[in-house]
Design a protein around this motif. Structure first.
Motif, PDB file in Angstrom:
ATOM      1  N   ARG A  26       0.819  -1.173   0.142  1.00 25.38           N
ATOM      2  CA  ARG A  26       0.046   0.042  -0.060  1.00 25.38           C
ATOM      3  C   ARG A  26       0.808   1.263   0.075  1.00 25.38           C
ATOM      4  O   ARG A  26       0.617   2.213  -0.745  1.00 25.38           O
ATOM      5  N   VAL A  31      -1.109   5.125  -1.433  1.00 23.33           N
ATOM      6  CA  VAL A  31      -2.608   5.438  -1.237  1.00 23.33           C
ATOM      7  C   VAL A  31      -2.803   5.245   0.295  1.00 23.33           C
ATOM      8  O   VAL A  31      -2.174   4.505   1.081  1.00 23.33           O
ATOM      9  N   SER A  32      -3.733   5.941   0.726  1.00 27.99           N
ATOM     10  CA  SER A  32      -4.082   6.046   2.018  1.00 27.99           C
ATOM     11  C   SER A  32      -4.991   4.692   2.636  1.00 27.99           C
ATOM     12  O   SER A  32      -5.458   3.834   1.502  1.00 27.99           O
ATOM     13  N   ARG A  34      -7.953   4.712   3.802  1.00 30.80           N
ATOM     14  CA  ARG A  34      -9.232   5.163   3.286  1.00 30.80           C
ATOM     15  C   ARG A  34      -9.273   5.116   1.899  1.00 30.80           C
ATOM     16  O   ARG A  34     -10.440   4.519   1.402  1.00 30.80           O
ATOM     17  N   GLN A  35      -8.438   5.511   1.101  1.00 32.11           N
ATOM     18  CA  GLN A  35      -8.425   5.454  -0.342  1.00 32.11           C
ATOM     19  C   GLN A  35      -8.511   4.149  -0.940  1.00 32.11           C
ATOM     20  O   GLN A  35      -9.144   3.553  -1.900  1.00 32.11           O
ATOM     21  N   LEU A  36      -7.654   3.155  -0.090  1.00 33.27           N
ATOM     22  CA  LEU A  36      -7.687   1.969  -0.782  1.00 33.27           C
ATOM     23  C   LEU A  36      -8.987   1.225  -0.556  1.00 33.27           C
ATOM     24  O   LEU A  36      -9.812   0.158  -1.071  1.00 33.27           O
ATOM     25  N   GLU A  38     -12.012   2.520  -0.373  1.00 31.35           N
ATOM     26  CA  GLU A  38     -13.078   2.884  -1.141  1.00 31.35           C
ATOM     27  C   GLU A  38     -12.903   2.338  -2.705  1.00 31.35           C
ATOM     28  O   GLU A  38     -13.656   2.114  -3.204  1.00 31.35           O
ATOM     29  N   GLN A  39     -11.593   2.094  -3.163  1.00 37.05           N
ATOM     30  CA  GLN A  39     -11.170   1.499  -4.125  1.00 37.05           C
ATOM     31  C   GLN A  39     -11.524   0.074  -4.436  1.00 37.05           C
ATOM     32  O   GLN A  39     -12.027  -0.572  -5.339  1.00 37.05           O
ATOM     33  N   CYS A  44     -12.459  -0.123   5.908  1.00 36.02           N
ATOM     34  CA  CYS A  44     -11.359   0.748   6.169  1.00 36.02           C
ATOM     35  C   CYS A  44     -10.671   0.057   7.545  1.00 36.02           C
ATOM     36  O   CYS A  44      -9.528  -0.298   7.461  1.00 36.02           O
TER      37      CYS A  44
END
Length: 280
Positions: A26, A31-32, A34-36, A38-39, A44
């Motif tokens: 990661r 990426v954070s 949270r971003q991971l 979401e994707q 989270c």
């Protein structure tokens, strides 16, 4: 022979190595959490627990991460090594016991044996001895198992539904009197307002959990976790979609089980068949 040196500075312990690789990939992607999340569409907090080594998640999570990072099979292989590690089984069971003490409701299916909270001394002793324990170790294991029943006698005890496959009730102990006491205890337990005892008879036919001993724990905040086990291993399952699939199988099987009243009569009939003399 010279001592073998580690090829890398990364952990050689399977669970920790899995966590390290998940976190490293990661961070390299930039990426954070949270971003991971979401994707990927995963929670989270679940991904955070993977990176901290607090949870291994499910194989679906490992596969999703492999696909995202373009590391086909790497994380899934590390996940498989981690869940196969004997130390991991012990850690998962310790965590399960902690969650069990905090549960507000439990529902269980026994395909092989009576749940630990409903076991009598004679039943527990014979079952644990069959696993190879003896002497002082056997005594400690029996006392520890019997101590779990205290949860059901608490001031505000959790609700507990246990469904037992008929094979569990048909498996006689070597000690005939101990077997009778266990059957009597199951009937008495079903009289408590917070406990439901049901039987899944052979006549129900095939069912989805035919090889799985499972306990679900309803926790504060509405979260549910599951613990599955067999004679060789246990697994604590916390990932929501995996727990949901097990619950659906449990609900389908519960529809096949006898009602609590019918189950009481069923156990009573088996009790009538039980020998009073252990030697008979």
């Amino acid at each position: 022979m010279p001592q073998r040196r580690a090829v890398t500075s990364r952990s050689q312990e399977p669970r920790q190595r899995f966590a390290e690789e998940v976190r490293r990939l990661r961070e390299e992607r930039g990426v954070s959490l949270r971003q991971l999340a979401e994707q990927l569409g995963w929670d989270c907090s679940t991904l955070g627990k993977l990176e901290r080594g607090q949870s291994l998640g499910s194989p679906e999570v490992a596969q999703a991460l492999d696909a995202y990072y373009c590391t086909p099979g790497l994380l899934l292989a590390l996940w498989e090594l981690a869940v196969a590690d004997p130390a991991q089984f012990k850690e998962q069971y310790r965590r399960y016991m902690l969650l069990e003490s905090e549960a507000t409701s439990l529902w269980h299916f026994g395909v092989n044996c009576v749940h630990g909270m409903f076991q009598t001394r004679g039943y527990a002793r014979e079952l644990i001895a069959a696993g190879g324990h003896q002497g002082a170790t056997l005594d400690r294991q029996v006392e520890a198992r019997l101590g779990r029943a205290a949860l059901l006698g608490a001031t505000e005890p959790p609700r507990f539904r246990t469904i037992l496959y008929e094979a569990v009730l048909r498996m006689r102990l070597r000690d005939g009197q101990a077997w009778r006491e266990q059957l009597e205890h199951l009937i008495e337990s079903g009289d408590q307002s917070n406990i439901i005892v049901q039987v899944l008879p052979f006549s129900a036919g095939p069912f989805g959990l035919d090889s799985t001993e499972v306990t679900f724990l309803g926790l504060l905040g509405g979260r549910t976790v599951a613990y599955t086990e067999n004679a060789h291993r246990g697994e604590l399952i916390e990932e929501a979609s995996s727990v949901e699939r097990l619950e659906l199988a449990y609900d389908s099987m519960r529809d096949l089980a006898l009602s609590p009243a019918e189950s009481r009569k069923f156990i009573g009939r088996i009790l009538e068949e039980a020998p009073c003399d252990p030697s008979t």
